[in-house]
Design a protein around this motif. Structure first.
Motif, PDB file in Angstrom:
ATOM      1  N   VAL A  96       0.836  -1.200   0.000  1.00 34.50           N
ATOM      2  CA  VAL A  96       0.000   0.000   0.000  1.00 34.50           C
ATOM      3  C   VAL A  96       0.872   1.251   0.000  1.00 34.50           C
ATOM      4  CG1 VAL A  96      -1.643   1.343   1.356  1.00 34.50           C
ATOM      5  CG2 VAL A  96      -1.989  -1.112   1.060  1.00 34.50           C
ATOM      6  N   ASN A  97       1.883   1.280   0.847  1.00 39.08           N
ATOM      7  CA  ASN A  97       2.762   2.447   0.904  1.00 39.08           C
ATOM      8  C   ASN A  97       3.524   2.645  -0.406  1.00 39.08           C
ATOM      9  OD1 ASN A  97       2.001   2.911   3.549  1.00 39.08           O
ATOM     10  ND2 ASN A  97       3.654   1.672   4.410  1.00 39.08           N
ATOM     11  N   HIS A  98       4.001   1.526  -0.936  1.00 41.56           N
ATOM     12  CA  HIS A  98       4.771   1.597  -2.176  1.00 41.56           C
ATOM     13  C   HIS A  98       3.909   2.143  -3.317  1.00 41.56           C
ATOM     14  CE1 HIS A  98       8.426  -0.458  -4.244  1.00 41.56           C
ATOM     15  NE2 HIS A  98       8.068   0.629  -4.889  1.00 41.56           N
ATOM     16  N   CYS A  99       2.687   1.603  -3.449  1.00 43.14           N
ATOM     17  CA  CYS A  99       1.797   2.028  -4.546  1.00 43.14           C
ATOM     18  C   CYS A  99       1.333   3.467  -4.353  1.00 43.14           C
ATOM     19  CB  CYS A  99       0.591   1.096  -4.629  1.00 43.14           C
ATOM     20  SG  CYS A  99       0.997  -0.558  -5.231  1.00 43.14           S
ATOM     21  N   THR A 100       1.081   3.860  -3.101  1.00 40.27           N
ATOM     22  CA  THR A 100       0.654   5.241  -2.853  1.00 40.27           C
ATOM     23  C   THR A 100       1.748   6.213  -3.244  1.00 40.27           C
ATOM     24  OG1 THR A 100      -0.693   4.449  -1.008  1.00 40.27           O
ATOM     25  CG2 THR A 100      -0.277   6.806  -1.124  1.00 40.27           C
TER      26      THR A 100
ATOM     27  N   GLY B 297      -6.473   1.480   6.923  1.00 44.19           N
ATOM     28  CA  GLY B 297      -6.174   2.278   5.749  1.00 44.19           C
ATOM     29  C   GLY B 297      -6.956   3.568   5.683  1.00 44.19           C
ATOM     30  N   ARG B 298      -7.524   4.001   6.821  1.00 37.84           N
ATOM     31  CA  ARG B 298      -8.375   5.185   6.784  1.00 37.84           C
ATOM     32  C   ARG B 298      -7.615   6.395   6.261  1.00 37.84           C
ATOM     33  NH1 ARG B 298      -9.432   6.964  11.407  1.00 37.84           N
ATOM     34  NH2 ARG B 298     -11.461   7.954  11.003  1.00 37.84           N
ATOM     35  N   GLU B 299      -6.456   6.673   6.865  1.00 38.83           N
ATOM     36  CA  GLU B 299      -5.683   7.835   6.443  1.00 38.83           C
ATOM     37  C   GLU B 299      -5.133   7.647   5.026  1.00 38.83           C
ATOM     38  OE1 GLU B 299      -5.411  10.578   8.021  1.00 38.83           O
ATOM     39  OE2 GLU B 299      -6.292  10.022   9.950  1.00 38.83           O
ATOM     40  N   LYS B 300      -4.725   6.420   4.735  1.00 39.79           N
ATOM     41  CA  LYS B 300      -4.170   6.148   3.406  1.00 39.79           C
ATOM     42  C   LYS B 300      -5.226   6.359   2.329  1.00 39.79           C
ATOM     43  CE  LYS B 300      -0.714   2.815   5.028  1.00 39.79           C
ATOM     44  NZ  LYS B 300      -1.028   2.893   6.466  1.00 39.79           N
ATOM     45  N   LEU B 301      -6.438   5.862   2.585  1.00 39.31           N
ATOM     46  CA  LEU B 301      -7.517   6.037   1.607  1.00 39.31           C
ATOM     47  C   LEU B 301      -7.807   7.512   1.378  1.00 39.31           C
ATOM     48  CD1 LEU B 301      -9.939   3.170   2.670  1.00 39.31           C
ATOM     49  CD2 LEU B 301      -8.939   3.452   0.408  1.00 39.31           C
ATOM     50  N   TYR B 302      -7.794   8.271   2.476  1.00 46.33           N
ATOM     51  CA  TYR B 302      -8.069   9.698   2.331  1.00 46.33           C
ATOM     52  C   TYR B 302      -6.964  10.383   1.531  1.00 46.33           C
ATOM     53  CZ  TYR B 302      -9.561  14.409   3.528  1.00 46.33           C
ATOM     54  OH  TYR B 302      -9.999  15.710   3.460  1.00 46.33           O
TER      55      TYR B 302
ATOM     56  N   ILE C 107      -5.093  12.596  -4.011  1.00 55.26           N
ATOM     57  CA  ILE C 107      -4.322  12.424  -5.257  1.00 55.26           C
ATOM     58  C   ILE C 107      -5.267  12.396  -6.452  1.00 55.26           C
ATOM     59  CG2 ILE C 107      -2.797  10.877  -6.529  1.00 55.26           C
ATOM     60  CD1 ILE C 107      -1.654   9.964  -3.829  1.00 55.26           C
ATOM     61  N   ILE C 108      -6.353  11.645  -6.315  1.00 57.48           N
ATOM     62  CA  ILE C 108      -7.321  11.538  -7.419  1.00 57.48           C
ATOM     63  C   ILE C 108      -7.966  12.886  -7.698  1.00 57.48           C
ATOM     64  CG2 ILE C 108      -9.500  10.460  -8.115  1.00 57.48           C
ATOM     65  CD1 ILE C 108      -8.645   7.987  -6.500  1.00 57.48           C
TER      66      ILE C 108
ATOM     67  N   ASN D 187      -8.175  18.118 -11.256  1.00 57.32           N
ATOM     68  CA  ASN D 187      -7.792  19.505 -11.572  1.00 57.32           C
ATOM     69  C   ASN D 187      -6.787  19.578 -12.719  1.00 57.32           C
ATOM     70  OD1 ASN D 187      -9.417  20.441  -9.466  1.00 57.32           O
ATOM     71  ND2 ASN D 187      -7.778  20.207  -7.959  1.00 57.32           N
ATOM     72  N   ASP D 188      -5.857  18.603 -12.751  1.00 62.35           N
ATOM     73  CA  ASP D 188      -4.765  18.667 -13.733  1.00 62.35           C
ATOM     74  C   ASP D 188      -5.078  17.932 -15.029  1.00 62.35           C
ATOM     75  OD1 ASP D 188      -3.431  20.037 -11.756  1.00 62.35           O
ATOM     76  OD2 ASP D 188      -2.355  18.259 -11.028  1.00 62.35           O
ATOM     77  N   HIS D 189      -5.784  16.822 -14.929  1.00 66.26           N
ATOM     78  CA  HIS D 189      -6.035  15.977 -16.115  1.00 66.26           C
ATOM     79  C   HIS D 189      -7.515  15.567 -16.148  1.00 66.26           C
ATOM     80  CE1 HIS D 189      -1.697  15.727 -15.791  1.00 66.26           C
ATOM     81  NE2 HIS D 189      -1.786  15.026 -14.672  1.00 66.26           N
TER      82      HIS D 189
END
Length: 1687
Positions: free
Chosen positions: A1068-1072, A1107-1112, A1117-1118, A1123-1125
């Motif tokens: 999860v950390n690596h992919c994030t 994964g609460r904080e990770k999901l947030y 990022i999404i 905004n960018d793409h």
């Protein structure tokens, strides 16, 4: 004064003009002034009504309409189109009085704009006109005469949509019975309009030459001419017959004009076509006028016979025939020889110029109407006529067109038969005509067909056979000798000529095979037709009745005719045979066949002609008869009188068989040919053999002959072809079935098997093809086709007997074994072929098991076994090809369940069903090799190169493929059962624990390729309960999964449940981290955002790590991508050109948002919620707009996850709304929730309309599950405010408003849709509406109550319509089950959906019933009683409820608790519910029965009392045991907990004694009633007992007790409702209202009305319903009390 540009006086809103004067004049005279040149009186309306000026319109028309009418006068097409559409909308929405104001001006507008050049404007005009009609209705009548002419022309518009719209408007204005009447009313005006358009108008008068181009002017003029002509025809067709005469007078000016008759030569094809259609109508309806105009009509039509336009040709020829039939002297007015017949000849000679299917069917009626004398038609004419037809048939265009060729052939034979019929007789002219028709026409026609292969079709030969049969039939039935003799001569001439050309062709050594095939086909068709004719003839003459027998024969009333001309020996009929084997009657066809066969044999014998051998085989196949073989033998005997070399018939064959000419031919001729060893002739010779077998009388004779042939040295390839042909045809198989099962063939084949086995020992190497044929023969005999169990058992026994010594002779293990190698190669080829089924595979596996068991028994060395496995084992490439050939349908489930992710269309992802007729080669190979591996492991033999692990891995792959299929075929199910029987299943594969390398091997393959290998390793880990530490040994570190490939991605997704928690967090950390650094071009890649999101979703979806904080963080990022793409988000767009990579990325984003809502919703702020909800709605818009692309797998998946996200949000806001901000909740309900359902409800309707025949288990319908689940959250208000298209039926009797009726009409039919999610979703939506519907019937309640007859009111008609459909279906499903026997319904079958829809419909009806008032319930219940719908339901329920309705729950029942049943447990219907599908129908049936007993007790009681004794007892026993106690308890509890208060009455309940006590007191009166519930409540009657009573007379007391008992017994409601009704009755009595003297009650027991109908004599009042019953039952109209006539 009236200057155009002059400044107006201030305050003067209207210009000074003549408009005011016109208005004043109109007011004074009472009429509107007409235009110059037109009268203003009612008798002279002119083209259009006299219309006021623009100023008048300004004052009398609504301002909005005024603006629209002005726009309609503009020249711009777009302006007019939009204005007309706006006009229609306004007509639909405005009040009737406002719309009526437009009517005086509409005719002028309509007359102009209905002829507009633009077709869209014309269509919109008719659509708007329909809306105007529906609004103003009969108020259109004053303007009808001015409109009708143009209206009729509009219905004949050349633009079909405009014409259809005009017809719909006409039908809306007038019902079918009134349409003719309307036309009669306006016929004079119609004729005036049409005549003026036909005779007076020109392109320049219809359009302005200065502004409209010439091309447009002419096109409009031609269109109006066409419409006028067709409108006139339509008027003729629709007017009643008694009005035709007056119309005929009106048409005389038109018919007298030369301009009208020139329309037949008009340059426009549409005008010419309409003109000829009108001419046909004239001839049909006004024939006398046509006769009077014959000098004009005849040349106008007949001279145009060479018309080549496909639009004009059909009506022209129809008009030609009408003229020939109507006008006898039409030929006088045209020069037929110069003007008509040359043109006809040209058409025929050119094959109809592409219009043969149109023209040629008219030829027969055309020549039948040509009189001979005026046109001097003679012999030469018909010669030329048929000659030209034959020439036309030979043109290249005709030969390449099947339809044109068929039309010409049919016309030729029809005309030939007709001309022949007209010229039968013995006159010189007739004979000359007959000879010409046969020799010069028919025979050349047939010869042309024999020369041209493209004409050698069955149609031409069938027509010829039909012609000959018709002549032969007439010969038999003809009483005129001259006619009969002439027909006989005709037939004789034909057969002589046909024989000559056939013999000539056969005699030609250079003849090609196609010509021979044509002759054989011709003869075969003639023979079939002749057999049909002979059999029908025999059927007619088979029995003579007593009336036909001479008086001397009086013993029998039915007598078989003397068969003088039928020899008993001529019949060899075996009814089991596929074809009759009679000796054919001696006739010309049989003679011709014999001569052709003789000639063919001569060429075969002398020149060894293969072509003639094939022709002979074909002849004998069609004409297999003893007579034919006898003729061939006679020829042979004549030519070989001195030759003694003929093969004699063996003496062992009994004499009757030896005397059969067919058998003699077999030995004298066929045996010599069979011995010549020419493989190319083998098929022909075997065909001749089967023809000979057809001439044998019994199966025994055929077996004797075939056994004798088998004993001879018959070549193996001949035996192979005999058996092959038997396998290819059931008819041929029937001929040799006894021989196939016989000992002789079995011994022969055992010898063959022995020879093939010894071939290895003798080291005798023969040719490969020779050996191949023998192996093929042996495998064919052992296959499923032959089905010779005896032979198979015998061969198997021989195989086992010879196998052991054969194995012992292998000797040295190091020596190469040719037999083992050959058999292994052959076996490998068999299992890798695609023609094996389960039975064939089983036989192969059994045989291999025998072989290997013998090898292991004979040798301790594993060398031979290894050698055998190595030769069978496929290579890696072969394994890959076999895996690739498996259907990719397995991808459906993993994709939809989120176990795998794809961002590309698979190379073979066609998502088609795999073949159900054969097993894939991969399955056959793995099954066989797995069987061998089990044997090796049992013997502890280790195969080299990890073959054991590879085979087991492929087996697990194959089993996983089978498991992932949604709907495996019956063959695959049988395959899995076969493996289970052999111990080849997951649970029994104990060998897995002995294979440590297996897990590693599958892991490597999964990491390399992913897909099904990843699912295979997941299933393997589940079955072996592998621990996370063992899993970690496979991949060591998570770094090995990067860079992400398809293989590593699918492996992580499959292994995620087994990964250690720390590795999951690391992934999860690596992919994030990688997500944050992705560039735009990497977003859609597997080693990019798509792959990282897929891994994140797999690791986080179970919530095993925090994964609460990770999901947030990922959400942020999404949002930054947004905004960018922004273009990567598929918001509100078309997906037709969208790349699969982009689809895959959006799918993973949606997956992640769903997980986020589950675990991290508490962290979200307003901006986050806005992003999620707006994105969800935009994705849903994309889903809705692209429903046509759901066949694309990724689009389907995108739709599913989009609906899933909407469903997750809906569930979230419906459950945890209290902790959310108020503004967020209001936004959800007011905008987002409404937006979801405004998109999804129409989408549901679209999908179900387009895929009515697709089951819910198919991939194309998978979106219905999340779609249906989301729609279950729709609110009642959102349903009532739906945006569905109006769907109402005019004949539906309903009190519901249009929008509600539309909703019911749209959703109710989906209750029997073939998908359970749709049925459940629709049920939940309609369930919310049911309580709202009864109130719309309240308004009509008074009228129902006042009816004299017993009133009845239907529940919602849409539901009752569905119920009627489903009732019939359930009758068919359950009719074979007696009442009381439980019918098991297979889940998700077609029957399941019908039963589910039926029960859900009843639940809705009962919900509707319960929401109604007591008065309405009475009306509804009577309707159900009259239609017997409830009776049918109860009968069905006692087939659908189990005898013991025990509820099987997940929790363990405690010993002291009562057993749970379907009646005690509440039924929950969920869209995604699959675990309880088997019990859903029984549980639902019990639920419906319980509700029916509770809400309709009186009707159930009435049904129960009318049942037969067996059903009566079944219902009583079941209800008493499982339902009564619970319902009684509920009834008593409802009394105890009731908050209903009665003024002057108290109600108490005693649960232990099942009693309800009601105490009524008023003034000095005190009454106590005790209501006792029966043990079988509510089936048994409720008893009312007397308690304390003060101040009431005995008789009155008895009446009141009887009334209460009646109310409780016959009203469909609760006890409290019955008591309330009784109290109301008593109160009315004390208020002074007298009882009805018929029912002795104040309140009617059914419709709750008061006595209102009073007798004028005795003044007593009665209930209307009681009086109606009294009058109908007594057949009197007198007062029940005073007996005076009741007025």
């Amino acid at each position: 004064m009236g200057g155009k540009n002059k400044q107006r006086t201030k305050g003067n809103l209207r210009p000074s003009s003549s408009g005011r004067a016109a208005e004043l004049l109109a007011k004074e005279r009472g009429t509107v002034p007409g235009f110059i040149g037109f009268g203003s009186s009612q008798s002279d309306l002119g083209y259009v009504p006299a219309v006021q000026g623009a100023e008048e319109i300004d004052s009398l028309v609504d301002s909005d309409f005024r603006m629209v009418l002005r726009k309609l006068s503009k020249k711009d097409v777009t302006t007019k189109l939009k204005a007309m559409q706006e006009f229609g909308t306004m007509c639909d929405e405005r009040e009737t009085e406002i719309v009526k104001g437009v009517l005086p001006y509409w005719p002028r507008i309509y007359s102009k704009i209905s002829l507009d050049f633009d077709r869209r404007v014309r269509e919109a005009t008719q659509q708007a006109f329909e809306k105007l009609i529906l609004k103003v209705k009969k108020h259109l009548a004053p303007n009808l005469k001015s409109l009708m002419g143009y209206w009729l022309m509009a219905q004949c518009d050349t633009y079909a949509p405009a014409a259809i719209a005009a017809k719909l408007a006409f039908q809306a204005a007038f019902p079918p019975s009134k349409q003719a009447e309307a036309l009669v009313f306006c016929k004079d005006e119609i004729i005036n309009v049409l005549q003026d358009h036909l005779l007076k108008e020109t392109p320049d008068t219809l359009s302005d030459p200065q502004t409209v181009p010439e091309e447009e002017r002419e096109a409009k003029y031609y269109r109006i001419l066409t419409s006028s002509l067709l409108a006139l025809k339509k008027l003729l067709c629709m007017l009643p017959p008694n009005e035709i005469a007056s119309l005929e007078e009106k048409l005389k000016p038109l018919l007298s004009q030369n301009k009208f008759w020139k329309f037949g030569k008009h340059c426009s094809p549409q005008v010419r076509s309409a003109f000829f259609e009108l001419i046909s109508a004239f001839c049909q309806y006004i024939p006398e006028s046509m006769k009077a105009e014959s000098s004009k009509i005849s040349p106008a039509v007949l001279v145009n016979i060479d018309e080549i336009d496909p639009l004009v040709c059909p009506p022209l020829w129809e008009a030609v025939l009408y003229i020939l039939s109507t006008i006898e002297d039409c030929w006088i007015h045209v020069n037929a020889k110069k003007s008509v017949f040359p043109k006809l000849s040209t058409i025929l000679r050119e094959g109809g110029r592409g219009l043969a299917p149109v023209i040629y069917p008219y030829l027969l009626p055309f020549i039948s109407k040509i009189p001979t004398s005026p046109t001097d038609l003679n012999f030469e004419f018909f010669r030329n006529f048929f000659t030209h037809i034959t020439k036309g048939l030979s043109t290249e265009r005709i030969l390449t067109s099947h339809s044109e060729c068929s039309a010409i052939i049919s016309a030729f034979f029809e005309c030939l038969r007709f001309i022949m019929q007209q010229n039968l007789g013995e006159k010189e002219g007739s004979i000359k005509m007959q000879e010409m028709l046969i020799n010069d026409q028919l025979i050349p026609f047939v010869d042309t067909a024999l020369k041209e292969p493209r004409l050698q079709n069955e149609q031409l030969f069938d027509q010829l056979a039909e012609t000959l049969n018709s002549w032969e039939t007439k010969v038999e039935k003809q009483e005129d000798d001259s006619v009969m003799n002439s027909l006989k001569n005709v037939l004789k001439t034909f057969w002589i000529s046909l024989s000559d050309i056939c013999l000539e062709k056969i005699s030609n050594q250079e003849i090609d095979v196609k010509s021979l095939l044509g002759i054989s086909t011709l003869l075969e068709v003639l023979q079939k037709a002749e057999n049909t004719w002979v059999q029908s003839k025999k059927k007619v003459s088979k029995i003579k009745c007593m009336d036909d027998v001479p008086e001397t024969s009086t013993e029998n009333k039915i007598q078989i005719p003397e068969e003088e001309d039928i020899d008993d020996s001529e019949f060899c009929w075996d009814e089991k045979l596929p074809v009759p084997i009679t000796h054919q009657d001696k006739g010309p066809l049989n003679d011709l066949v014999c001569r052709l066969a003789e000639l063919s044999i001569a060429y075969i014998s002398e020149l060894k002609s293969e072509k003639h051998l094939g022709f002979l085989a074909s002849l004998l196949n069609s004409f297999s008869s003893c007579q034919l073989f006898q003729a061939l033998l006679d020829l042979a005997n004549e030519k070989n009188k001195s030759n003694k070399d003929l093969v004699p018939v063996p003496q062992e064959i009994v004499k009757p068989i030896r005397d059969n000419p067919a058998i003699q031919f077999l030995y004298h001729r066929l045996m010599n040919w069979l011995g010549e060893n020419k493989k190319e002739n083998s098929d022909f010779l075997v065909d001749i053999l089967y023809s000979i077998l057809c001439c044998c009388e019994t199966d025994t004779e055929r077996k004797i002959i075939l056994d004798d042939l088998t004993k001879l040295d018959l070549k193996w390839n001949i035996l192979l072809r005999i058996i092959r042909k038997a396998c290819s045809s059931s008819d041929k198989h029937m001929l040799v079935s006894t021989w196939l099962k016989g000992d002789i063939l079995g011994e022969k084949l055992v010898t063959l098997a022995d020879h093939l086995c010894n071939q290895d020992l003798e080291v005798a190497i023969s040719s490969e093809s020779f050996t191949s044929e023998r192996w093929t023969l042996l495998s064919l005999v052992l296959s499923q086709h032959v089905k010779n169990d005896f032979l198979v058992c015998k061969l198997r026994h021989t195989w086992l007997c010879g196998l052991h010594p054969l194995v012992l002779q292998f000797g040295n293990a190091d020596k190469q074994s040719t037999f083992l190698y050959s058999s292994a190669v052959w076996l490998k080829k068999q299992i890798q072929s695609t023609s094996l089924d389960v039975k064939s595979l089983q036989v192969l596996m059994s045989t291999v098991d025998d072989l290997l068991s013998n090898l292991l028994e004979a040798y301790n060395s594993p060398f031979l076994l290894r050698f055998y496995v190595e030769n069978i084992m496929p290579s890696d490439n072969e394994w890959e090809n076999m895996r690739h050939s498996l259907s990719t349908q397995w991808l459906h489930k993993p994709l939809l369940e989120g176990r795998l992710s794809l961002n590309y269309e698979h190379s073979r992802m066609d998502f088609k069903e795999h073949s159900t007729m054969k097993l894939p080669s991969h399955l056959c190979t793995t099954a066989l090799l797995s069987k061998i591996v089990l044997l090796t492991m049992k013997e502890e033999i280790i195969l080299e190169d990890n073959k054991t692990e590879k085979i087991i891995a492929e087996l697990l792959y194959a089993l996983q493929w089978c498991e992932e299929l949604e709907n495996p075929s019956s063959m695959l199910i049988e395959f899995r059962e076969m493996l289970q029987g052999m111990g080849i299943i997951y649970d029994d594969l104990c060998v897995l624990s002995k294979l440590p390398g297996l897990l590693k091997l599958i892991f490597i393959r999964s990491r390399d390729t992913g897909t099904l290998w990843a699912l295979t390793i997941s299933k393997l880990m589940h079955s072996k309960n592998i621990l996370p530490d063992e899993v970690k040994q496979l991949y060591k570190t998570t770094e090995g999964f990067f860079p992400v490939t398809e293989g590593s991605l699918h492996t992580v997704q499959s292994l995620s449940p087994f990964l250690p928690l720390e590795d999951k967090e690391e992934l999860v950390n690596h992919c994030t981290a990688r997500l944050m650094t992705c560039t735009k071009k990497d977003l859609c890649n597997i080693d990019g955002s798509f792959g990282y999101l897929s891994i994140l979703n797999s690791c986080l979806k179970k919530g095993s790590i925090d994964g609460r904080e990770k999901l947030y963080g990922i959400l942020k990022i999404i949002m930054s991508w947004k905004n960018d793409h922004e273009d990567i988000f598929l918001f509100s767009c078309c997906l037709k050109e969208t790349s699969p990579q982009l689809l895959g990325l959006n799918i993973e984003i949606i997956h992640l948002l769903s997980i986020l809502l589950k675990y991290s919703s508490s962290l979200l702020v307003d901006d986050d919620w806005d992003f999620i909800m707006c994105s969800m709605l935009a994705w849903l818009e994309t889903t809705s707009e692209n429903h046509a692309l759901y066949s694309v797998p990724l689009v389907q998946l995108f739709a599913c996850v989009s609906c899933d996200l909407a469903c997750t949000l809906s569930a979230y806001f419906s459950s945890i709304s209290s902790n959310l901000p108020v503004n967020l909740i209001s936004e959800w309900h007011e905008f987002f929730s409404e937006g979801i359902h405004n998109l999804l409800l129409p989408l549901l309707v679209k999908i179900t309309e387009e895929s009515k025949d697709i089951s819910e288990t198919s991939f194309q319908n998978s979106v219905l599950i999340p779609l249906g689940e989301t729609l279950t959250y729709i609110s009642k208000d959102q349903l009532l405010n739906h945006k569905l298209a109006v769907r109402v039926t005019p004949d539906q009797r309903t009190n519901l408003p249009e929008h509600l009726q539309t909703l019911l009409n749209t959703l109710a039919p989906l209750l029997h849709f073939r998908a359970r999610p749709v049925q459940i979703a629709v049920y939940h939506m309609l369930y919310k509406l049911m309580p709202e519907l009864p109130r719309f019937d309240d308004d009509d309640l008074k009228s129902y109550v006042d009816e004299e007859e017993e009133p009845a009111l239907s529940p919602p008609i849409a539901l009752m319509t569905v119920l009627g459909i489903l009732e019939d279906l359930l009758e068919n499903i359950l009719e074979c089950y007696p009442v009381g026997e439980f019918a098991v319904i297979q889940p998700l079958s077609e029957e399941f959906c019908y039963v589910l829809g039926y029960l859900l419909t009843w639940k809705l009806i009962l919900t509707f019933f319960k929401a109604a008032t007591s008065q309405l319930r009475a009306l509804y219940s009577l309707y159900l009683r009259r239609t017997k719908s409830l009776n049918k339901l109860l009968y069905h329920l006692f087939r659908l409820m189990p005898e013991i309705p025990t509820y099987v729950g997940t929790a363990v029942e405690l010993p002291n608790k009562e057993t749970k049943t379907f009646f005690t447990e509440e039924l929950h219907l969920h869209v995604r519910e699959t675990a309880t599908l088997t019990s859903q129908i029984p549980h639902l049936a019990c639920s419906v029965y319980q509700i029916t007993l509770k809400d309709l007790p009186a009707m159930v009681r009435l049904w129960w009392n009318s049942c037969e004794k067996r059903v009566f007892n079944v219902v009583d026993k079941f209800t008493s045991k499982y339902v009564s106690n619970m319902l009684s308890f509920q009834e008593i509890s409802s009394v105890q907990t009731s908050t209903q208060l009665f003024n002057g009455m108290t109600v108490k309940a005693r649960s232990t004694t099942r009693e309800v006590i009601a105490t009524y007191s008023v003034d000095d009166i005190f009454i106590e009633l005790i209501i006792q519930l029966p043990l079988n409540y509510p089936l048994g009657s409720i008893t009312v007992e007397s308690g304390k009573r003060v101040g009431v007379a005995v008789q009155q007391w008895r009446n009141w007790m009887l009334q209460l008992s009646t109310y409780l017994t016959h009203q469909n409601g609760s006890i409290m409702e019955g008591l309330a009704l009784w109290k109301n009755n008593v109160d009315k009595r004390f208020e002074g209202v007298e009882d009805c003297m018929i029912c002795f009650s104040v309140i009617h027991g059914f419709n709750y009305s008061l006595p209102k109908k009073a007798c004028r004599t005795c003044k007593k009042k009665f209930h209307s319903a009681c009086l109606y019953k009294w009058f109908t039952s007594s057949n009197k109209s007198t007062c029940p009390l005073c007996r005076e006539t009741f007025f």
